[in-house]
Structure formats: C-alpha cells, structure tokens
Design an enzyme around this catalytic site. Sequence first.
Site, short mmCIF file in Angstrom:
data_model
loop_
_atom_site.label_atom_id
_atom_site.label_comp_id
_atom_site.label_asym_id
_atom_site.label_seq_id
_atom_site.Cartn_x
_atom_site.Cartn_y
_atom_site.Cartn_z
N GLY A 51 80.61 113.89 27.17
CA GLY A 51 81.42 115.03 27.60
C GLY A 51 81.19 115.42 29.05
O GLY A 51 81.68 116.46 29.49
N ARG A 80 83.68 122.14 34.16
CA ARG A 80 83.81 121.56 32.82
C ARG A 80 84.96 122.18 32.04
O ARG A 80 85.65 121.49 31.28
CB ARG A 80 82.49 121.70 32.06
CG ARG A 80 82.50 120.93 30.75
CD ARG A 80 81.13 120.66 30.19
NE ARG A 80 80.40 119.66 30.96
CZ ARG A 80 79.43 118.90 30.45
NH1 ARG A 80 79.08 119.02 29.16
NH2 ARG A 80 78.80 118.02 31.19
N HIS A 109 67.48 118.35 28.90
CA HIS A 109 68.24 117.10 28.84
C HIS A 109 68.85 116.72 30.18
O HIS A 109 69.37 115.61 30.32
CB HIS A 109 69.35 117.26 27.78
CG HIS A 109 69.88 115.97 27.24
ND1 HIS A 109 69.09 115.01 26.65
CD2 HIS A 109 71.15 115.47 27.21
CE1 HIS A 109 69.83 113.99 26.27
NE2 HIS A 109 71.09 114.24 26.60
N TRP A 110 68.79 117.63 31.16
CA TRP A 110 69.41 117.39 32.47
C TRP A 110 68.36 117.49 33.58
O TRP A 110 68.51 118.31 34.49
CB TRP A 110 70.52 118.42 32.72
CG TRP A 110 71.90 117.96 32.38
CD1 TRP A 110 72.28 117.14 31.37
CD2 TRP A 110 73.11 118.36 33.05
NE1 TRP A 110 73.63 116.97 31.36
CE2 TRP A 110 74.17 117.72 32.38
CE3 TRP A 110 73.38 119.18 34.13
CZ2 TRP A 110 75.50 117.88 32.77
CZ3 TRP A 110 74.71 119.34 34.51
CH2 TRP A 110 75.75 118.69 33.85
#
Length: 281
Positions: free
Chosen positions: A42, A184, A262-263
């Site tokens: 995504g 986004r 996670h980033w």
Amino acid sequence: MTIWTELMQTGFAQRFVDVAGVRTRIVEAGDGPPLVLLHGTGGHAEAYARNIATLSERYRVIAYDMVGHGFTAKPDVPYTLDVYAEQLGGLLDALGIERAHLSGESLGGWVAAWFAARTPERVDRLVLTTPGNVVSKPETMKVIRESTMRAVAEASPETVRARLEWLFAPQNRHLVTDELVAVRLAIYTLPGAEQTMRNVLVLQDPEVRARYGWDASWVGRITAPTLIIWTSDDPTGTYEEGELLHGWIDGSELVLVDGAGHWPQWELPEEFDRLHFEFLG
C-alpha cells in the site's frame, strides 16, 4: 519536516517510465552504483523521502511505485511476487541497468529477495528492512487486510492516519505528518482504488501466500551479500523471524535497530542511511 524540505537541496527528478506497458513512476537522484528502493504494501516512493538526499551522495538512487501502488498504473490482476519481480526486472531494463543494489522494506524486501533468488546475476547487494511476518501469522495478515481496506473503502484522514501510525513505534507516531497522510489519501481515493487494493492484498490471503511465503527452499538460493535490518518495535514480526531469515541466507548480516517500528527509514533516517553506507560501501 516535510517531504519538500527533505529534498529541496538535492537534484532529483520524478518521471514516468514505460515498463512493458506499465506506466511506472520513479524518483531518481545521484550518480554512482544504482540503488533501487522498494516500498511496502500500500506504499509509494515517498516512503523514502527522508533518505533519498543522503543516499544519493554516493549512489544513483531510484525509488519507484510498484505496480498497483502510488501513481504507477494499476492493471486489474492479482499482484503476486512474480508480477512485482517482472516489473522490477523490466524497470532495470528500461533504465539500462544490468546490476543494482536492492533495498526493500516490508513487501519491498520480500519482492527484492524473490528477485535476487531468481535472477542473482542482476543483484549486487541486498538489504531487507523489516520484511515482516516471515512465518505468515494469520492474525498479522488479518490486521493488514482489514486496516488497509478500511483506509481505502472508508478513505479519510483519520483512517489513513490510523493505518500509517500502526507501522510506527509508539514514540514515533508524531512523525506521521499531515502531509504524509495527504499523499496517501490522494492515492487511496484514485478511481478504482478499492479493486486495486484487493489485488494488492492478495498476498495476505493464506492460500495465495502459501505459494510465495518465506521458505528456506527459495530463500537459500540468494547469493548476493545480504543485510537484514530488524527493529525493536516492528508490529509485523519478531526478531526471531529475522534470525530465521539470517539462518537461511548464507553469509547474511542481521542488525537490530532500537527505537523504530516498521518504517525505520522514516523513523530513524540517519541510522538507516548509515547502515546502508557501511554495508553497500
């Protein structure tokens, strides 16, 4: 901190490249050995906005929107690892690149590893950042499916922010800026976004994933020198999963970055860039 202020002192170009009929958006900066950056599920090229300027001091950096993502074309087909890998190979061809360093985060790491295992002659060095859910936990796949579809089907600043904040360590959630949410949201409200996201999320379906899941039988074919970057607060997988990958990839290195989710490329960009410089040379 904005995407523009991160990039405004760097010469870079955004353009679209035809990759076997797929109009592919790339952001490119710098000279030197090619370094291709691959985002997660995504995601989009802006996931690396905080790294492009620094990394481009030594490398020809290419961040791109994978097929079905960002502002790249979105053919109505399930996006499996084979589809992503075919696009990656076609992009290298279109840019006249025979071999490149690959650095992928989450899904991007999975794609990069799949590509490296099947076309080792095209990969110099490989960086896998929080490749996530190596053991295919059903509960993690469920969270990714539901939160991502909600961000598209009920697209709003609130649902998109919730999806992004889940990726970050709790202490870093203030780094999910309004601008990042807006980028986004613009992507998630494009025509046909819901069907596109269903195609993206096919790898979160247990039956499909069973054909592509991390496994020693194919991971062990990776010959490129490999760095695995895990984090202390990754919501998709444990450090033990990183150790599993480390054991499958002969000669690989495994590092743990403390204080990121996670980033890490966005949460701790200086650490992320330093690790790349040290490993890629």
